[in-house]
Design an enzyme around this catalytic site. Sequence first.
Site, short mmCIF file in Angstrom:
data_model
loop_
_atom_site.label_atom_id
_atom_site.label_comp_id
_atom_site.label_asym_id
_atom_site.label_seq_id
_atom_site.Cartn_x
_atom_site.Cartn_y
_atom_site.Cartn_z
N ARG A 1 -1.59 14.22 48.69
CA ARG A 1 -2.53 15.04 48.01
C ARG A 1 -3.93 14.48 48.02
O ARG A 1 -4.64 15.32 47.75
CB ARG A 1 -2.10 15.26 46.70
N LYS B 1 18.00 24.05 40.91
CA LYS B 1 18.17 25.16 40.01
C LYS B 1 17.74 26.54 40.40
O LYS B 1 16.93 26.68 41.00
CB LYS B 1 17.77 24.79 38.47
N GLY C 1 5.73 20.49 46.72
CA GLY C 1 6.54 20.14 45.93
C GLY C 1 7.51 19.00 46.87
O GLY C 1 7.10 18.18 47.60
N GLY D 1 4.86 24.76 42.58
CA GLY D 1 4.99 25.96 41.47
C GLY D 1 3.87 26.86 41.79
O GLY D 1 4.39 27.93 41.71
#
Length: 399
Positions: free
Chosen positions: A41, A206, A356, A380
């Site tokens: 990043r 998830k 991510g 996200g």
Amino acid sequence: MTIRNLDDLLAEGVSGRRVLVRADLNVPLDKQTGEITDDGRIRAVLPTLSALVQAGAKVVVCSHLGRPKGAPDPQFSLRPVAGRLGELLGAPVAFAEDTVGDSARSTVAGLADGQVALLENLRFNKGETSKDDAERGVFADQLAALGDAYVDDAFGAVHRKHASVHDVPARLPHVAGRLVLREVEVLSRLTGEPERPYVVVLGGSKVSDKLAVIEALLPTVDRLLIGGGMCFTFLKAQGHEVGTSLLEKDMVETCRNLMERAPGKIMLPVDVVAADAFAPDAAHDTVPADGIPSHRLGLDIGPETVAGFAAVLSQAKTVFWNGPMGVFEMAAFANGTRGVAEAITKADAFSVVGGGDSAAAVRALGLDESSFGHISTGGGASLEYLEGKTLPGIAALEN
């Protein structure tokens, strides 16, 4: 994108002007040593920072790191980032000990043309993340006072309604940095008319985290390949035993409905690597996806699944990948993620890695980053963009 960008600002001239750059320097740190374990990043914002330095701006960089509770916390200090940023820029980066206090003001005041300063973690001030507009506005006023112009190059934060992302642009002339511009251009290709076949690979833990993007993508993709921990809820929806694997019981019916709505479009694992425990040295072997022992948990997709996914990917012209296929941090359970990633690089397709854990996996597994079309810095943010949501940071730049 109808947003002014860095080239517009540079054309106006920035020499001697204080340019506040919102970057996403939320890098992982080793808990024992405090050292940066992945500087991806930081490297991503270098094109914007270097352009401003070369143009003679006084560059004031701000970012968050981790989730401190609105007060200083040494474990989330950006000081290590200042050191690494200086190494990559080839010049020292001044570090302010606070965000908008005496140290920040004096550090910024001491900058010469072409020099760079980094403010301490924005989230050390509760105004950054406050849901109260007035409280957030006070912090935005203080932050904006440190700059004459604002550049948002923190794509990983544009989905947050935070002071430095949403409120500061209303107080300063504002533009999108090189990274934000590239991210939006790339993701627009996926939401517009992608070249087909368009294949999406989703992993991670998830289903609930990815449900909105699955709902948004299902009508438009040609195939949706599902691995990672989330696959077990889908396998359960098919009536299979999943042992002690990660399972969201309240999402089983939702998964069943998704598969019924798009018959043949969702592809699930046919084999998995099942282990006795969640541990790097746990006993494990490959079993059919419909034959997971009741005492075992799946920690990776199996070789037959990798081969099946690779066959689909080999025909793709556009690929979006978000989420690892297994617990790639443990060598015994990294083969699924590695195999799928390598299949994506071999495909004659425009490929996007959705930030991510997927981006972290590419680097951790030593894969060639240049072999992917684009590696997003915002997991996200990229998902919410594909869902069609309004991203506060992008909306602020458009105003």
